[in-house]
Design a protein around this motif. Sequence first.
Motif, mmCIF file in Angstrom:
data_model
loop_
_atom_site.group_PDB
_atom_site.id
_atom_site.type_symbol
_atom_site.label_atom_id
_atom_site.label_comp_id
_atom_site.label_asym_id
_atom_site.label_seq_id
_atom_site.Cartn_x
_atom_site.Cartn_y
_atom_site.Cartn_z
ATOM 1 N N LEU A 142 6.357 -4.884 -12.101
ATOM 2 C CA LEU A 142 5.040 -5.496 -12.000
ATOM 3 C C LEU A 142 4.728 -6.262 -13.270
ATOM 4 O O LEU A 142 5.339 -6.024 -14.320
ATOM 5 N N ARG A 143 3.781 -7.153 -13.186
ATOM 6 C CA ARG A 143 3.300 -7.856 -14.369
ATOM 7 C C ARG A 143 2.629 -6.835 -15.293
ATOM 8 O O ARG A 143 2.013 -5.886 -14.841
ATOM 9 N N ASP A 144 2.759 -7.056 -16.579
ATOM 10 C CA ASP A 144 2.241 -6.115 -17.568
ATOM 11 C C ASP A 144 0.749 -6.347 -17.806
ATOM 12 O O ASP A 144 0.351 -6.985 -18.773
ATOM 13 N N SER A 145 -0.055 -5.850 -16.895
ATOM 14 C CA SER A 145 -1.507 -5.979 -16.972
ATOM 15 C C SER A 145 -2.141 -4.724 -16.370
ATOM 16 O O SER A 145 -2.010 -4.503 -15.168
ATOM 17 N N PRO A 146 -2.820 -3.908 -17.167
ATOM 18 C CA PRO A 146 -3.457 -2.709 -16.617
ATOM 19 C C PRO A 146 -4.414 -3.005 -15.464
ATOM 20 O O PRO A 146 -4.475 -2.240 -14.499
ATOM 21 N N GLU A 147 -5.122 -4.126 -15.530
ATOM 22 C CA GLU A 147 -6.058 -4.484 -14.455
ATOM 23 C C GLU A 147 -5.308 -4.796 -13.168
ATOM 24 O O GLU A 147 -5.704 -4.357 -12.082
ATOM 25 N N LEU A 148 -4.228 -5.574 -13.275
ATOM 26 C CA LEU A 148 -3.436 -5.900 -12.090
ATOM 27 C C LEU A 148 -2.775 -4.655 -11.506
ATOM 28 O O LEU A 148 -2.735 -4.485 -10.286
ATOM 29 N N ILE A 149 -2.265 -3.784 -12.365
ATOM 30 C CA ILE A 149 -1.614 -2.568 -11.879
ATOM 31 C C ILE A 149 -2.630 -1.673 -11.170
ATOM 32 O O ILE A 149 -2.332 -1.100 -10.115
ATOM 33 N N ALA A 150 -3.835 -1.581 -11.704
ATOM 34 C CA ALA A 150 -4.883 -0.791 -11.041
ATOM 35 C C ALA A 150 -5.196 -1.364 -9.664
ATOM 36 O O ALA A 150 -5.354 -0.615 -8.686
ATOM 37 N N GLU A 151 -5.260 -2.674 -9.559
ATOM 38 C CA GLU A 151 -5.533 -3.313 -8.261
ATOM 39 C C GLU A 151 -4.347 -3.131 -7.308
ATOM 40 O O GLU A 151 -4.536 -2.916 -6.102
ATOM 41 N N TYR A 152 -3.132 -3.210 -7.820
ATOM 42 C CA TYR A 152 -1.932 -2.990 -7.001
ATOM 43 C C TYR A 152 -1.961 -1.585 -6.401
ATOM 44 O O TYR A 152 -1.699 -1.407 -5.214
ATOM 45 N N ARG A 153 -2.291 -0.593 -7.226
ATOM 46 C CA ARG A 153 -2.408 0.784 -6.747
ATOM 47 C C ARG A 153 -3.475 0.875 -5.647
ATOM 48 O O ARG A 153 -3.264 1.511 -4.618
ATOM 49 N N LYS A 154 -4.616 0.241 -5.887
ATOM 50 C CA LYS A 154 -5.724 0.271 -4.928
ATOM 51 C C LYS A 154 -5.292 -0.316 -3.585
ATOM 52 O O LYS A 154 -5.585 0.239 -2.529
ATOM 53 N N ARG A 155 -4.583 -1.448 -3.619
ATOM 54 C CA ARG A 155 -4.153 -2.101 -2.375
ATOM 55 C C ARG A 155 -3.129 -1.284 -1.604
ATOM 56 O O ARG A 155 -2.915 -1.514 -0.421
ATOM 57 N N HIS A 156 -2.484 -0.332 -2.258
ATOM 58 C CA HIS A 156 -1.529 0.548 -1.584
ATOM 59 C C HIS A 156 -2.151 1.887 -1.194
ATOM 60 O O HIS A 156 -1.449 2.757 -0.659
ATOM 61 N N SER A 157 -3.422 2.057 -1.422
ATOM 62 C CA SER A 157 -4.085 3.305 -1.049
ATOM 63 C C SER A 157 -4.193 3.391 0.473
ATOM 64 O O SER A 157 -4.134 2.379 1.174
ATOM 65 N N GLN A 158 -4.387 4.601 0.979
ATOM 66 C CA GLN A 158 -4.529 4.782 2.423
ATOM 67 C C GLN A 158 -5.705 3.984 2.965
ATOM 68 O O GLN A 158 -5.649 3.488 4.081
ATOM 69 N N ALA A 159 -6.733 3.851 2.172
ATOM 70 C CA ALA A 159 -7.929 3.130 2.625
ATOM 71 C C ALA A 159 -7.712 1.621 2.711
ATOM 72 O O ALA A 159 -8.353 0.945 3.509
ATOM 73 N N GLU A 160 -6.801 1.083 1.902
ATOM 74 C CA GLU A 160 -6.665 -0.373 1.824
ATOM 75 C C GLU A 160 -5.360 -0.949 2.352
ATOM 76 O O GLU A 160 -5.264 -2.149 2.549
ATOM 77 N N ALA A 161 -4.337 -0.122 2.548
ATOM 78 C CA ALA A 161 -3.070 -0.648 3.080
ATOM 79 C C ALA A 161 -3.305 -1.173 4.491
ATOM 80 O O ALA A 161 -3.996 -0.548 5.286
ATOM 81 N N TRP A 162 -2.750 -2.334 4.791
ATOM 82 C CA TRP A 162 -2.958 -2.957 6.095
ATOM 83 C C TRP A 162 -2.221 -2.186 7.183
ATOM 84 O O TRP A 162 -1.003 -1.985 7.093
ATOM 85 N N PRO A 163 -2.907 -1.802 8.245
ATOM 86 C CA PRO A 163 -2.264 -1.040 9.329
ATOM 87 C C PRO A 163 -1.072 -1.768 9.947
ATOM 88 O O PRO A 163 -0.075 -1.134 10.317
ATOM 89 N N GLU A 164 -1.137 -3.079 10.054
ATOM 90 C CA GLU A 164 -0.027 -3.843 10.645
ATOM 91 C C GLU A 164 1.235 -3.721 9.801
ATOM 92 O O GLU A 164 2.348 -3.729 10.329
ATOM 93 N N ILE A 165 1.081 -3.628 8.486
ATOM 94 C CA ILE A 165 2.235 -3.512 7.597
ATOM 95 C C ILE A 165 2.868 -2.137 7.762
ATOM 96 O O ILE A 165 4.087 -2.004 7.879
#
Length: 130
Positions: free
Chosen positions: A26-49
């Motif tokens: 990943l890119r070396d950015s704590p903010e981006l990594i936090a958002e990446y984690r969030k997008r992979h959470s059960q609440a935010e991961a896309w059901p189609e994926i």
Amino acid sequence: METPKTGYQVQSYSVPVKRYCQTLDLRDSPELIAEYRKRHSQAEAWPEILAGIREVGILEMEIYILGTRLFMIVETPVDFDWDTAMARLNTLPRQQKWEEYMSIFQQAAPGMSSAEKWKPMERMFHLYNT
């Protein structure tokens, strides 16, 4: 809750499985990594994926993180063909949009498929029946 200290539960299957291990940076950015984690959470991961991953035959997928390094473990049936499955996955609904949606976090060239971004790792040691 599972943690590195308590261990991670492993799914059992009634059929023999094989495992693929891959890495991506990943890119070396704590903010981006936090958002990446969030997008992979059960609440935010896309059901189609998630459905597409199962549709191509993947039984289990885990992603671990240390700093900017991701490590993914994929378990499949023994007769699974990686190249065929990844080519099919790339054509499923919203997969390309998901790749674009995630690409801002990853150290990868724009437009790369998941199979191109995630680099396979070579197993160099195992502790089975030694």
